[in-house]
Design an enzyme around this catalytic site. Structure first.
Site, PDB file in Angstrom:
ATOM      1  N   LYS A  54      35.215  10.055  51.395  1.00 33.39           N
ATOM      2  CA  LYS A  54      33.939   9.832  52.100  1.00 33.39           C
ATOM      3  C   LYS A  54      32.839   9.448  51.105  1.00 33.39           C
ATOM      4  O   LYS A  54      32.033   8.552  51.374  1.00 33.39           O
ATOM      5  CB  LYS A  54      33.543  11.092  52.881  1.00 33.39           C
ATOM      6  CG  LYS A  54      34.471  11.390  54.072  1.00 33.39           C
ATOM      7  CD  LYS A  54      34.203  12.773  54.663  1.00 33.39           C
ATOM      8  CE  LYS A  54      35.245  13.148  55.714  1.00 33.39           C
ATOM      9  NZ  LYS A  54      35.063  14.517  56.242  1.00 33.39           N
ATOM     10  N   GLN A  98      32.439  20.465  55.132  1.00 26.50           N
ATOM     11  CA  GLN A  98      33.854  20.149  55.330  1.00 26.50           C
ATOM     12  C   GLN A  98      34.630  21.382  55.803  1.00 26.50           C
ATOM     13  O   GLN A  98      34.537  22.457  55.209  1.00 26.50           O
ATOM     14  CB  GLN A  98      34.450  19.615  54.019  1.00 26.50           C
ATOM     15  CG  GLN A  98      35.875  19.123  54.137  1.00 26.50           C
ATOM     16  CD  GLN A  98      36.033  17.855  54.985  1.00 26.50           C
ATOM     17  OE1 GLN A  98      35.118  17.059  55.114  1.00 26.50           O
ATOM     18  NE2 GLN A  98      37.213  17.681  55.560  1.00 26.50           N
ATOM     19  N   ASP A 121      28.501  15.077  61.931  1.00 22.91           N
ATOM     20  CA  ASP A 121      29.844  15.474  62.376  1.00 22.91           C
ATOM     21  C   ASP A 121      29.924  15.618  63.896  1.00 22.91           C
ATOM     22  O   ASP A 121      31.016  15.636  64.467  1.00 22.91           O
ATOM     23  CB  ASP A 121      30.174  16.857  61.789  1.00 22.91           C
ATOM     24  CG  ASP A 121      31.219  16.800  60.694  1.00 22.91           C
ATOM     25  OD1 ASP A 121      32.059  15.889  60.721  1.00 22.91           O
ATOM     26  OD2 ASP A 121      31.184  17.689  59.821  1.00 22.91           O
TER      27      ASP A 121
HETATM   28  N1  GUN Z   1      37.979  18.780  58.647  1.00 19.65           N
HETATM   29  C1  GUN Z   1      38.865  17.995  59.304  1.00 19.65           C
HETATM   30  N2  GUN Z   1      38.221  17.037  60.001  1.00 19.65           N
HETATM   31  C2  GUN Z   1      36.910  17.212  59.770  1.00 19.65           C
HETATM   32  C3  GUN Z   1      35.738  16.512  60.208  1.00 19.65           C
HETATM   33  O1  GUN Z   1      35.776  15.541  60.974  1.00 19.65           O
HETATM   34  N3  GUN Z   1      34.559  17.005  59.739  1.00 19.65           N
HETATM   35  C4  GUN Z   1      34.499  18.092  58.909  1.00 19.65           C
HETATM   36  N4  GUN Z   1      33.289  18.504  58.539  1.00 19.65           N
HETATM   37  N5  GUN Z   1      35.555  18.757  58.500  1.00 19.65           N
HETATM   38  C5  GUN Z   1      36.752  18.297  58.932  1.00 19.65           C
END
Ligand code: GUN
Length: 299
Positions: A54, A98, A121
């Site tokens: 990311k 995350q 998110d």
């Molecule tokens: N862990 C797995 N998928 C995601 C996501 O889309 N966002 C976040 N913050 N953590 C994740």
């Protein structure tokens, strides 16, 4: 084996990135630099990889990003304090914590602490509610948002389609159902949400025009579960032991790709399907957050 039925997530993500990049350029010419902060707690190896990807994509698109890494034993209160600080920082437009978080930290509380306006998110209850209500102003979670975009951009008819979603998680299954059942020309599907207590999962899948597999079970979707010509979207990332592999494991999806591909009308490869779209939607959400917070006219 026919390869022309693949939904190329990497190519579609590049299309979305190009749109985002041009919005970033417009924002910058208006004096706004979109800013995104990642928060990672502990040393979960998959999370490290995902956040790294990311960060790199943000940099490519001209989005300023930084990552705060907290130790595994960070008290919940400390994480909440950091989030309050980021909420108050006007140079930060998007905040992403995350998942998964260490067990002693309440994920729901954490996601509810990120300001809804910075919640790129789409996990804050306000954004979850807006999605359920079909309101356009909120943030849609990136993975189901990316699947929606894949369906649209691959020309898969959604209006009136029978959709079966496997998995009822908060990150994918539930928001996916909410997106596809909305009264909208981009949705209007008849949605069935299957989970661990569903009877006759196979029967449900067999009548689906679209199957979205987000169940977290390696190669769960077999050829006899797919109607010929159906669109199959594989969200799964599962580790399976493989002594022949360098790391002792390999990653497989929720769909038995080799068996299902010849039957499906369209299918996502895995990797190279949903994954790139999750990141593309995050970047798009971040730019939207910057636009909304700065009152800039870019859309
Ligand atoms: N862990 C797995 N998928 C995601 C996501 O889309 N966002 C976040 N913050 N953590 C994740």
């Amino acid at each position: 084996m026919p390869a022309d039925n693949l939904i190329d997530g990497r190519a579609i993500a590049r299309e979305v990135h190009a749109e985002t990049e041009s919005r970033v350029a417009t924002l910058k010419s208006a004096g706004v630099e979109p800013g995104l902060v990642f928060v990672r707690v502990g040393e979960d190896s998959a999370s490290k990889v995902y956040v790294g990807m990311k960060e790199r994509t943000a940099a490519k698109l001209g989005i300023r990003s930084e990552t705060t890494v907290l130790p595994e034993d960070t008290p919940e209160a400390e994480l909440l304090k950091l989030l309050a600080k980021l909420n108050a920082d006007s140079s930060v437009h998007g905040v992403l914590v995350q998942a998964p978080l260490p067990r002693h930290i309440d994920e729901t509380k954490v996601f509810s602490t990120v300001s809804p306006s910075k919640d790129v998110d789409g996990f804050h209850p306000v954004n979850v509610g807006r999605l359920m209500l079909g309101e356009s102003g909120g943030f849609v979670p990136c993975t189901p948002g990316g699947v929606h975009e894949l369906l649209i951009r691959s020309g898969t008819p959604i209006d009136g389609a029978e959709v079966v979603i496997l998995g009822r998680g908060n990150i994918v299954g539930k928001p996916m159902a909410a997106i596809l059942c909305q009264k909208s020309g981009r949705a209007n599907a008849t949605v069935t949400l299957c989970h661990s207590r569903t009877r006759n999962v196979v029967e449900h899948c067999r009548r689906a025009d679209i199957v979205v597999a987000a169940i977290g079970k390696a190669e769960f979707v077999k050829a006899d579960m797919v109607k010929p010509g159906a669109t199959v979207i594989d969200v799964g990332v599962n580790r399976v032991d493989d002594p022949a592999a360098e790391k002792g494991y390999r990653l497989v999806g929720d769909v038995d790709f080799t068996a299902v591909q010849p039957i499906a009308g369209k299918i996502t490869p895995n990797p190279g399907g949903v994954g790139p779209m999750t990141i593309a939607m995050l970047m798009r959400n971040t730019v939207r957050a910057a636009v909304q917070q700065t009152g800039s006219g870019v859309q």
